[in-house]
Design a protein around this motif. Structure first.
Motif, mmCIF file in Angstrom:
data_model
loop_
_atom_site.group_PDB
_atom_site.id
_atom_site.type_symbol
_atom_site.label_atom_id
_atom_site.label_comp_id
_atom_site.label_asym_id
_atom_site.label_seq_id
_atom_site.Cartn_x
_atom_site.Cartn_y
_atom_site.Cartn_z
ATOM 1 N N GLY A 32 4.488 1.358 0.955
ATOM 2 C CA GLY A 32 4.821 0.479 2.123
ATOM 3 C C GLY A 32 4.092 -0.829 2.282
ATOM 4 N N GLY A 33 3.250 -0.714 3.320
ATOM 5 C CA GLY A 33 2.567 -1.693 3.947
ATOM 6 C C GLY A 33 3.735 -3.217 4.309
ATOM 7 N N ALA A 34 3.344 -3.959 5.602
ATOM 8 C CA ALA A 34 4.029 -4.476 6.797
ATOM 9 C C ALA A 34 4.811 -5.816 5.574
ATOM 10 C CB ALA A 34 3.586 -4.912 7.078
ATOM 11 N N PRO A 35 4.353 -6.558 4.638
ATOM 12 C CA PRO A 35 4.601 -7.523 3.759
ATOM 13 C C PRO A 35 5.462 -6.793 3.097
ATOM 14 C CG PRO A 35 1.944 -8.306 4.544
ATOM 15 C CD PRO A 35 3.033 -6.719 5.033
ATOM 16 N N ALA A 36 4.707 -6.247 1.960
ATOM 17 C CA ALA A 36 6.031 -5.598 1.094
ATOM 18 C C ALA A 36 7.071 -4.937 1.447
ATOM 19 C CB ALA A 36 5.140 -4.221 0.343
ATOM 20 N N ASN A 37 7.253 -4.214 2.648
ATOM 21 C CA ASN A 37 8.455 -3.668 3.233
ATOM 22 C C ASN A 37 9.697 -4.601 3.593
ATOM 23 O OD1 ASN A 37 7.079 -1.213 3.756
ATOM 24 N ND2 ASN A 37 7.208 -1.172 5.583
ATOM 25 N N VAL A 38 8.906 -5.811 3.818
ATOM 26 C CA VAL A 38 9.570 -6.940 4.434
ATOM 27 C C VAL A 38 10.407 -8.142 3.113
ATOM 28 C CG1 VAL A 38 9.657 -9.712 5.205
ATOM 29 C CG2 VAL A 38 8.673 -7.822 6.851
ATOM 30 N N ALA A 39 9.355 -7.593 2.406
ATOM 31 C CA ALA A 39 10.221 -8.258 0.734
ATOM 32 C C ALA A 39 11.457 -7.256 0.093
ATOM 33 C CB ALA A 39 8.787 -8.303 -0.119
ATOM 34 N N VAL A 40 11.247 -6.064 0.564
ATOM 35 C CA VAL A 40 12.362 -4.514 0.134
ATOM 36 C C VAL A 40 13.184 -5.043 1.055
ATOM 37 C CG1 VAL A 40 13.069 -2.572 0.229
ATOM 38 C CG2 VAL A 40 10.717 -3.479 -0.952
ATOM 39 N N LEU A 50 0.790 -1.347 0.015
ATOM 40 C CA LEU A 50 0.325 0.464 -0.249
ATOM 41 C C LEU A 50 1.067 1.330 0.010
ATOM 42 C CD1 LEU A 50 0.839 0.853 3.059
ATOM 43 C CD2 LEU A 50 -1.555 -0.669 4.079
ATOM 44 N N ILE A 51 0.181 2.557 0.046
ATOM 45 C CA ILE A 51 1.239 3.830 -0.197
ATOM 46 C C ILE A 51 0.887 4.509 1.180
ATOM 47 C CG2 ILE A 51 1.047 6.034 -0.842
ATOM 48 C CD1 ILE A 51 2.478 4.173 -2.737
ATOM 49 N N ASP A 52 1.810 4.848 2.035
ATOM 50 C CA ASP A 52 2.143 5.529 3.322
ATOM 51 C C ASP A 52 1.726 7.064 2.815
ATOM 52 O OD1 ASP A 52 2.127 3.200 4.689
ATOM 53 O OD2 ASP A 52 3.999 3.146 4.898
ATOM 54 N N LEU A 53 1.436 8.030 3.708
ATOM 55 C CA LEU A 53 1.146 9.164 3.062
ATOM 56 C C LEU A 53 1.813 9.507 4.548
ATOM 57 C CD1 LEU A 53 -2.370 9.711 2.316
ATOM 58 C CD2 LEU A 53 -0.517 9.691 0.351
ATOM 59 N N LEU A 54 3.003 9.649 4.338
ATOM 60 C CA LEU A 54 4.188 10.778 5.884
ATOM 61 C C LEU A 54 3.843 12.269 5.924
ATOM 62 C CD1 LEU A 54 6.683 8.639 5.245
ATOM 63 C CD2 LEU A 54 4.895 7.910 7.169
ATOM 64 N N PRO A 55 3.504 12.722 7.042
ATOM 65 C CA PRO A 55 3.691 14.041 7.299
ATOM 66 C C PRO A 55 5.371 14.987 6.457
ATOM 67 C CG PRO A 55 4.091 13.165 8.776
ATOM 68 C CD PRO A 55 3.171 11.929 7.918
ATOM 69 N N ALA A 56 5.269 15.718 5.764
ATOM 70 C CA ALA A 56 6.779 16.545 5.359
ATOM 71 C C ALA A 56 7.281 16.710 6.531
ATOM 72 C CB ALA A 56 6.254 17.494 3.704
ATOM 73 N N ASP A 57 8.110 17.009 5.600
ATOM 74 C CA ASP A 57 9.509 17.373 6.703
ATOM 75 C C ASP A 57 8.838 18.733 7.840
ATOM 76 O OD1 ASP A 57 10.998 15.143 6.661
ATOM 77 O OD2 ASP A 57 12.165 15.953 4.947
ATOM 78 N N ASN A 58 8.904 20.021 6.528
ATOM 79 C CA ASN A 58 9.111 21.113 6.964
ATOM 80 C C ASN A 58 7.060 21.326 6.685
ATOM 81 O OD1 ASN A 58 11.214 21.376 7.630
ATOM 82 N ND2 ASN A 58 11.259 21.615 5.068
ATOM 83 N N ASP A 59 6.677 21.233 6.594
ATOM 84 C CA ASP A 59 5.631 21.315 7.075
ATOM 85 C C ASP A 59 4.207 20.192 6.571
ATOM 86 O OD1 ASP A 59 2.386 22.015 6.058
ATOM 87 O OD2 ASP A 59 2.939 22.863 4.757
ATOM 88 N N SER A 60 3.291 19.444 8.579
ATOM 89 C CA SER A 60 2.382 18.617 8.327
ATOM 90 C C SER A 60 1.530 18.658 7.671
ATOM 91 C CB SER A 60 2.517 18.928 10.148
ATOM 92 O OG SER A 60 2.419 20.128 10.562
ATOM 93 N N SER A 61 1.143 19.598 6.881
ATOM 94 C CA SER A 61 -0.225 19.980 6.378
ATOM 95 C C SER A 61 0.433 19.318 5.857
ATOM 96 C CB SER A 61 -0.740 21.075 6.401
ATOM 97 O OG SER A 61 -0.011 22.327 5.264
ATOM 98 N N HIS A 62 1.354 18.729 4.619
ATOM 99 C CA HIS A 62 1.500 18.445 3.201
ATOM 100 C C HIS A 62 1.972 17.078 3.418
ATOM 101 C CE1 HIS A 62 1.041 22.599 2.083
ATOM 102 N NE2 HIS A 62 0.750 21.612 0.922
ATOM 103 N N CYS A 63 1.382 16.052 2.391
ATOM 104 C CA CYS A 63 1.954 14.348 2.633
ATOM 105 C C CYS A 63 2.863 14.136 1.740
ATOM 106 C CB CYS A 63 0.660 13.611 2.594
ATOM 107 S SG CYS A 63 -0.425 13.664 4.445
ATOM 108 N N VAL A 64 4.204 13.355 2.218
ATOM 109 C CA VAL A 64 4.858 12.972 1.341
ATOM 110 C C VAL A 64 4.018 11.041 0.615
ATOM 111 C CG1 VAL A 64 6.966 11.441 0.174
ATOM 112 C CG2 VAL A 64 6.266 13.745 1.838
ATOM 113 N N LYS A 65 3.902 10.700 -0.400
ATOM 114 C CA LYS A 65 4.002 9.226 -0.557
ATOM 115 C C LYS A 65 4.693 8.193 -0.478
ATOM 116 C CE LYS A 65 3.120 9.826 -5.664
ATOM 117 N NZ LYS A 65 3.339 10.889 -6.101
ATOM 118 N N CYS A 66 5.089 7.179 0.044
ATOM 119 C CA CYS A 66 5.158 6.455 0.237
ATOM 120 C C CYS A 66 5.043 4.832 0.453
ATOM 121 C CB CYS A 66 7.191 6.486 1.510
ATOM 122 S SG CYS A 66 7.536 8.040 1.873
#
Length: 311
Positions: free
Chosen positions: A28-36, A10-26
């Protein structure tokens, strides 16, 4: 040996470093993380999970393939990609809000899981999030029981996310997690998950004791506190974990830990949990904790999981 990760990407939408009102798409997904994590550690990594044909799904496909994860057994669906909004507190700890209704990761059957030619020495890894719906839970159980007969080890990271379960299904969480626990050869909890399940699964202690008697490895992480290891060869072994040089984001830390533990098994050709003695368990867990610690030093999950050269 191959390490096969089954479940959600899945896609994690994480808060941007300098502006928590904006998100960065990363990605993810736990099993996919393990595969990586496994692929970055130089081991044969296969991901089994339905991916979407939408833009987010294509992003996941690209990033998984970029690090060498095999996707030959991951079908493409017209359903959308699941999203999770991740919020971080001042200490980098996370809370989650999931958008996962009729998404691609839920579009699987028993045949999807068993399509890979499993054999002795392989490890299949999953989390409890494939059991949030009754049909998915039944497909998972039937698949695991078939895979178990091939001599493949089953690794379960409980990875409880109650807000990912539909409201009408939460009542079945203890029973379904218990079903998965019974089949596991390698079983990972956080300390909070272990304490919670101990109170809601009536036969929890019996399952744990039976697992240990059958040679399973139980791993209980607790942040910066010692990791508890239980197995027939050790009794509540306490191992001090590695710590990140600078903690940025704990997203994927547990997935990094288990990818390290499973990779250690692959590197040292551990094809049965009967092969573990106290010394081997100690080395495997120390290696795993180093992977988990390094994952905390960067934002996101795929990107943060380390290569061997970074250790």
């Amino acid at each position: 040996m191959a390490i096969i990760s089954f479940g959600e990407a899945l896609i994690d939408l994480l808060p941007a470093d300098n502006d928590s009102s904006h998100c960065v798409k990363c990605a993810g997904g736990a099993p996919a993380n393990v595969a990586v994590g496994v692929a970055k550690l130089g081991q044969k990594s296969v991901f089994i999970g339905t991916l979407s044909s939408d833009a987010m799904g294509r992003l996941l496909t690209t990033e998984l393939q970029a690090v060498g994860v095999e996707l030959a057994y991951s079908p493409i669906s017209s359903h959308s990609t699941a999203l999770v909004l991740v919020s971080l507190d001042d200490y980098g700890e996370r809370s989650f809000q999931f958008y996962r209704h009729n998404t691609a990761d839920l579009d699987f059957t028993t045949k999807s899981i068993t399509a890979y030619p499993f054999t002795t020495g392989d490890i299949i890894h999953l989390c409890s999030n494939t059991s949030t719906l009754p049909a998915n839970h039944n497909a998972t159980l039937l698949g695991l029981m078939a895979i178990q007969k091939t001599g493949t080890l089953i690794s379960l990271d409980v990875n409880l996310r109650e807000n990912l379960w539909p409201a009408e299904q939460v009542q079945y969480l203890p029973e379904r997690v218990g079903d998965l626990m019974i089949l596991a050869d390698i079983l990972k909890f956080s300390k909070e998950e272990y304490a919670h399940l101990e109170t809601v699964i009536p036969n929890f202690t019996t399952i744990i004791n039976d697992n240990i008697a059958n040679g399973a490895v139980i791993l209980i992480t607790d942040g910066a506190n010692p990791i508890t290891v239980m197995n027939r060869s050790v009794d509540n072994l306490q191992i001090t974990p590695f710590m990140p040089q600078k903690e940025v984001d704990t997203t994927g830390a547990g997935d990094g830990f288990i990818s390290g533990f499973l990779s250690y098994c692959s590197m040292h050709k551990i094809t049965s949990t009967q092969s573990f003695d106290a010394d081997t368990l100690f080395k495997a867990v120390k290696f795993a904790s180093q992977i988990g610690a390094k994952t905390c030093e960067k934002k996101g999950a795929f990107n943060a999981l380390p290569h061997l050269s970074e250790l």
